[in-house]
Structures are given as structure tokens and as C-alpha cells.
Design a protein around this motif. Structure first.
Motif, mmCIF file in Angstrom:
data_model
loop_
_atom_site.group_PDB
_atom_site.id
_atom_site.type_symbol
_atom_site.label_atom_id
_atom_site.label_comp_id
_atom_site.label_asym_id
_atom_site.label_seq_id
_atom_site.Cartn_x
_atom_site.Cartn_y
_atom_site.Cartn_z
ATOM 1 N N LEU A 211 0.827 -1.209 0.000
ATOM 2 C CA LEU A 211 0.000 0.000 0.000
ATOM 3 C C LEU A 211 0.862 1.261 0.000
ATOM 4 O O LEU A 211 0.636 2.169 -0.796
ATOM 5 C CB LEU A 211 -0.939 0.020 1.209
ATOM 6 N N ILE A 212 1.841 1.299 0.853
ATOM 7 C CA ILE A 212 2.646 2.501 1.013
ATOM 8 C C ILE A 212 3.634 2.692 -0.137
ATOM 9 O O ILE A 212 3.832 3.808 -0.606
ATOM 10 C CB ILE A 212 3.405 2.475 2.362
ATOM 11 N N HIS A 213 4.235 1.619 -0.607
ATOM 12 C CA HIS A 213 5.341 1.748 -1.559
ATOM 13 C C HIS A 213 5.013 1.435 -3.012
ATOM 14 O O HIS A 213 5.719 1.911 -3.903
ATOM 15 C CB HIS A 213 6.513 0.861 -1.120
ATOM 16 N N ARG A 214 3.971 0.626 -3.262
ATOM 17 C CA ARG A 214 3.757 0.190 -4.641
ATOM 18 C C ARG A 214 2.338 0.338 -5.170
ATOM 19 O O ARG A 214 2.116 0.213 -6.364
ATOM 20 C CB ARG A 214 4.176 -1.284 -4.778
ATOM 21 N N SER A 215 1.371 0.597 -4.335
ATOM 22 C CA SER A 215 -0.021 0.572 -4.781
ATOM 23 C C SER A 215 -0.341 1.638 -5.828
ATOM 24 O O SER A 215 -1.119 1.385 -6.742
ATOM 25 C CB SER A 215 -0.979 0.705 -3.597
ATOM 26 N N GLY A 216 0.249 2.806 -5.705
ATOM 27 C CA GLY A 216 -0.035 3.874 -6.664
ATOM 28 C C GLY A 216 0.381 3.516 -8.073
ATOM 29 O O GLY A 216 -0.394 3.660 -9.032
ATOM 30 N N LEU A 217 1.582 3.025 -8.206
ATOM 31 C CA LEU A 217 2.075 2.678 -9.537
ATOM 32 C C LEU A 217 1.428 1.413 -10.073
ATOM 33 O O LEU A 217 1.149 1.312 -11.265
ATOM 34 C CB LEU A 217 3.597 2.522 -9.513
ATOM 35 N N SER A 218 1.166 0.452 -9.202
ATOM 36 C CA SER A 218 0.597 -0.809 -9.683
ATOM 37 C C SER A 218 -0.906 -0.729 -9.913
ATOM 38 O O SER A 218 -1.491 -1.663 -10.457
ATOM 39 C CB SER A 218 0.925 -1.954 -8.717
ATOM 40 N N ASN A 219 -1.535 0.380 -9.535
ATOM 41 C CA ASN A 219 -2.988 0.514 -9.688
ATOM 42 C C ASN A 219 -3.383 1.807 -10.378
ATOM 43 O O ASN A 219 -4.466 2.330 -10.147
ATOM 44 C CB ASN A 219 -3.664 0.429 -8.316
ATOM 45 N N ARG A 220 -2.533 2.309 -11.251
ATOM 46 C CA ARG A 220 -2.837 3.551 -11.961
ATOM 47 C C ARG A 220 -4.140 3.456 -12.735
ATOM 48 O O ARG A 220 -4.868 4.434 -12.868
ATOM 49 C CB ARG A 220 -1.707 3.914 -12.911
ATOM 50 N N ASN A 221 -4.444 2.272 -13.224
ATOM 51 C CA ASN A 221 -5.649 2.073 -14.016
ATOM 52 C C ASN A 221 -6.928 2.286 -13.202
ATOM 53 O O ASN A 221 -7.992 2.518 -13.767
ATOM 54 C CB ASN A 221 -5.633 0.665 -14.627
ATOM 55 N N ALA A 222 -6.841 2.221 -11.870
ATOM 56 C CA ALA A 222 -8.024 2.374 -11.018
ATOM 57 C C ALA A 222 -8.661 3.755 -11.142
ATOM 58 O O ALA A 222 -9.844 3.924 -10.854
ATOM 59 C CB ALA A 222 -7.657 2.104 -9.562
ATOM 60 N N VAL A 223 -7.898 4.728 -11.597
ATOM 61 C CA VAL A 223 -8.433 6.076 -11.766
ATOM 62 C C VAL A 223 -9.429 6.125 -12.909
ATOM 63 O O VAL A 223 -10.413 6.864 -12.859
ATOM 64 C CB VAL A 223 -7.281 7.083 -11.994
ATOM 65 N N HIS A 224 -9.227 5.305 -13.930
ATOM 66 C CA HIS A 224 -10.044 5.393 -15.142
ATOM 67 C C HIS A 224 -10.921 4.168 -15.393
ATOM 68 O O HIS A 224 -11.763 4.199 -16.278
ATOM 69 C CB HIS A 224 -9.132 5.577 -16.364
ATOM 70 N N ASP B 275 -13.561 1.301 -13.867
ATOM 71 C CA ASP B 275 -14.430 0.976 -12.734
ATOM 72 C C ASP B 275 -14.068 -0.357 -12.073
ATOM 73 O O ASP B 275 -14.068 -0.469 -10.850
ATOM 74 C CB ASP B 275 -15.895 0.941 -13.173
ATOM 75 N N ARG B 276 -13.782 -1.353 -12.886
ATOM 76 C CA ARG B 276 -13.449 -2.665 -12.329
ATOM 77 C C ARG B 276 -12.148 -2.594 -11.530
ATOM 78 O O ARG B 276 -12.063 -3.104 -10.407
ATOM 79 C CB ARG B 276 -13.336 -3.700 -13.441
ATOM 80 N N ALA B 277 -11.125 -1.964 -12.087
ATOM 81 C CA ALA B 277 -9.845 -1.827 -11.395
ATOM 82 C C ALA B 277 -10.015 -1.011 -10.113
ATOM 83 O O ALA B 277 -9.409 -1.328 -9.085
ATOM 84 C CB ALA B 277 -8.809 -1.188 -12.313
ATOM 85 N N CYS B 278 -10.840 0.008 -10.182
ATOM 86 C CA CYS B 278 -11.097 0.834 -9.001
ATOM 87 C C CYS B 278 -11.786 0.000 -7.921
ATOM 88 O O CYS B 278 -11.400 0.056 -6.752
ATOM 89 C CB CYS B 278 -11.966 2.039 -9.376
ATOM 90 N N GLY B 279 -12.766 -0.782 -8.316
ATOM 91 C CA GLY B 279 -13.473 -1.634 -7.358
ATOM 92 C C GLY B 279 -12.547 -2.649 -6.706
ATOM 93 O O GLY B 279 -12.628 -2.904 -5.494
#
Length: 186
Positions: A93-106, A108-112
């Protein structure tokens, strides 16, 4: 050149991430207090010495604290496995979640999926915090600290806060929870 931006981030996602980080911070602090209580506290050492130990332990990483609890055999096997897993999840969560989940911004499934994973992490943090509370309470009972004493000191502290006394360093240091029984045990 890497450019990071929260523009377009979904408020629900960032809110849940923030809440999970908050839950993890509480768990990390409780783990440090529990380590101070069961490994470092000694009868007769006094509150000031207990606070000094706690201050030092709270500068450690969560992984180091959990490793120390495991090495000292202070976590039952089932909890040890859960703590090892949450350290790994916390680091993701702290070190890798932002880069590994960039698609969650755009997407819906990835965001969920991201929100579900973060929610599970927050829930597990809260559950493990409760497990540490139970272990600390059992330790306190074994060493003569009654739940009634813990509850009464906590009640007085909350009343002080409500009167506007705030949360000074002395108030925090004089507060007792089952985790902070180290200073009372000492």
C-alpha cells in the motif's frame, strides 16, 4: 521523466486509502506498545523509563517491530502469520499501490478491486489491533492490572479531553490502556 498527479483520482479511492493508512498507523503504534510491554518492561522501572523505551520502539519500522515480536515468541502462530501478511500488504500500500494501480483512476473494475483490497487491509488492521488489545489485557491481568483500573483511568482521561484539557504529552503519557500497562507494570 515520471510525472505523478492526483488529478482525476476518485475521491472514494483516496478516502479509503487514507482510512487504511490511518488504521495501519494505529496498529503499528499498538504493536510497538505491546512489544514494550511484553519484551522490554521490567517491574519497578517506572513510567518515565517505560515511556523512553516506547518512544524508541515507535521509531522502528512496522516490519522490524513485528519481527521482534515473532523472534521473542510473543505472537501465537495464527497471529504471527496474519502479522507477516499485513506487513507485506502495508508495504504494498505505502510503496507500490499507486504505480501498480494507476488504471483504477479510469477503470471501474480496477477501481473496485483496489477499494476492496484496501478495505480488507483496513479491516484486518482493526482486527489485529483488537487481538493485540486482548493479548495485552491478558498480560496485564497476569501482572495484577485489572480491567476496571484500565477503564477508570481511560474514563478520567476522556473527561479531561472533554473539558478542553487537550492531549498534552503528559496526558498521553498518563493514559492507560491495556497496551500501555507497561508503565503501570513497571
Amino acid at each position: 521523466h515520471l510525472q505523478l498527479s492526483f488529478q482525476g483520482a476518485r475521491p472514494a479511492t483516496t478516502e479509503r486509502i487514507g482510512f487504511a493508512v490511518w488504521q495501519l498507523q494505529h496498529l503499528e503504534g499498538s504493536a510497538a506498545v505491546y512489544l514494550a510491554l511484553v519484551v522490554h518492561a521490567k517491574p519497578g522501572m517506572g513510567a518515565a523509563a517505560g515511556q523512553k523505551i516506547l518512544d524508541k520502539l515507535q521509531t522502528r519500522t512496522f516490519g522490524t517491530t513485528v519481527g521482534s515480536l515473532i523472534k521473542a515468541a510473543q505472537l501465537p502462530l495464527e497471529l504471527r502469520e496474519r502479522f507477516e501478511k499485513i506487513v507485506e500488504s502495508r508495504n504494498w500500500l505505502i510503496h507500490r499501490s499507486g504505480l501498480s494501480n494507476r488504471n483504477a483512476v479510469h477503470n471501474d473494475r480496477a477501481c473496485g478491486e483496489l477499494i476492496a483490497r484496501v478495505n480488507a487491509l483496513a479491516t484486518e488492521s482493526k482486527l489485529l489491533h483488537e487481538e493485540l488489545r486482548k493479548l495485552a489485557e491478558a498480560f496485564g491481568l497476569k501482572h495484577g492490572i485489572s480491567p476496571q483500573e484500565v477503564n477508570e483511568r481511560s474514563r478520567r482521561l476522556i473527561m479531561e479531553w472533554r473539558k478542553g484539557g487537550g492531549m498534552s504529552g503528559n496526558s498521553v503519557r498518563s493514559a492507560i490502556t491495556p497496551h500501555q500497562a507497561a508503565c503501570e507494570y513497571a
